[in-house]
Design an enzyme around this catalytic site. Structure first.
Site: not given
Length: 343
Positions: A111, A194, A191
């Site tokens: 991240k 959301k 993948k």
């Protein structure tokens, strides 16, 4: 009977991959073993965020968990930030965690962890450990991407118990039966998520039926026309078969046999029908819930969660040599509780 825990982070609207991979296993297992399901809103603060959106998504996620079948009478459902013990135990566990352990967590690096990152991004695996240890969890269902965090939790629990006496139940990672890895319909190489930059290939649980059908019918397939399950050579078709197989509890290879000589159009139509048939009832139950209904469930869950969590924190405080703090309920155990329904 082993307890299990699942956390749901309110960083975006829930989508089909969340339902198949995380929510449905909780719904199906809640009557068989004590289950803790919580809204991990504190984890949503590790990056730049909109406070109002985090609050709204927390309520939406909770409502969808109820609508998909999580029963507050069997599973303990609450919002993480409503139970102060999460934050207190987080700090106490930081006192037995080294900087090196936190810094080498894979997701911190993935991240973009660096000098400009929030400190909470570095330490959130310790908060995750607190989430687990608060409830004397024996089993943590995880995929490979979270295995490292469970190993850290085990290390911290064992270290604390060795240094300060038996305090925490040491959990273990368990790997549920492999669920379909639902991919993005527009980019089958990644993948379904959301928080994907584009939502064209993401089937959100609250998408209207016409939107769901349009997204499926526009799904990227592959060259050729034969419906076969070959994830490496034909990932687009394989993804559609994975979705249909997951929603009908069938092996995708067997599903492929139903479409021999029919072409991709028939497969897409069948997938769209199955997705809509699965999500429409969930959407109806969700719309029937009021904000008051959801908040009542969360408040009751937080109160019950705090009863057990406060006892765990008190054990840790005493072990560390701290005095005072919240009074533990009558009959508080001096050692970890490892069985029974979560309270």
């Amino acid at each position: 009977m082993s307890r299990r825990i699942s956390g749901f982070k309110p960083t975006g609207p829930l989508q089909l991959g969340n339902y198949v991979g995380a929510i449905r296993p909780v719904v199906r297992g809640q009557h068989e073993q004590p289950t803790v399901a919580f809204i991990a809103d504190l984890h949503a603060l590790t990056v730049q965020h909109d406070p109002a959106l985090v609050q709204a998504l927390s309520r939406e996620v909770a409502g969808l968990l109820l609508a998909t079948g999580i029963d507050p009478g069997h599973a303990l459902l609450y919002r993480q930030s409503d139970v102060a013990a999460h934050l207190e135990l987080h700090y106490l566990l930081e006192c037995v965690t080294s900087y090196g352990e936190a810094h080498r967590m894979i997701q911190f690096k993935e991240k973009g962890g660096g000098g400009g990152s929030r400190l909470s991004l570095l330490t959130y695996p310790v908060l995750m450990a607190a989430d687990i240890l608060l409830h004397d969890i024996e089993e943590v269902p995880v995929g490979n991407d979270q295995r490292q965090h469970v190993e850290l939790t085990r290390d911290l629990a064992e270290r604390f118990n060795e240094r300060y006496g038996p305090t925490f139940t040491v959990p273990r990672a368990v790997h549920p039966a492999v669920a379909a890895r639902i991919a993005d319909l527009a980019e089958p190489g990644r993948k379904m998520g959301k928080t994907n930059a584009s939502t064209a290939g993401v089937l959100f649980l609250l998408d209207p039926p016409d939107v769901l059908r349009r997204k499926v019918m526009r799904a990227v397939t592959d060259t050729g026309t034969e419906v076969v399950y070959e994830p490496q050579q034909r990932p687009g078709v394989a993804n559609l078969l994975d979705i249909l197989g997951a929603l009908t509890d069938r092996d995708p290879r067997a599903v492929a046999g139903d479409f021999q000589g029919m072409g991709y159009g028939r497969l897409k139509t069948a997938v769209a029908d199955a997705v809509i048939a699965t999500l429409e009832p969930i959407q109806g139950r969700y719309r029937a819930l009021t904000d008051e209904d959801i908040e009542t469930v969360l408040a009751d869950g937080a109160e019950r969660a705090a009863e057990h969590a406060d006892r765990t924190v008190r054990r840790a405080r005493i072990a560390l040599g701290l005095t005072g703090g919240r009074r533990a309920p009558a009959g508080s155990p001096a050692t970890p509780v490892t069985a029974g329904r979560p309270r």
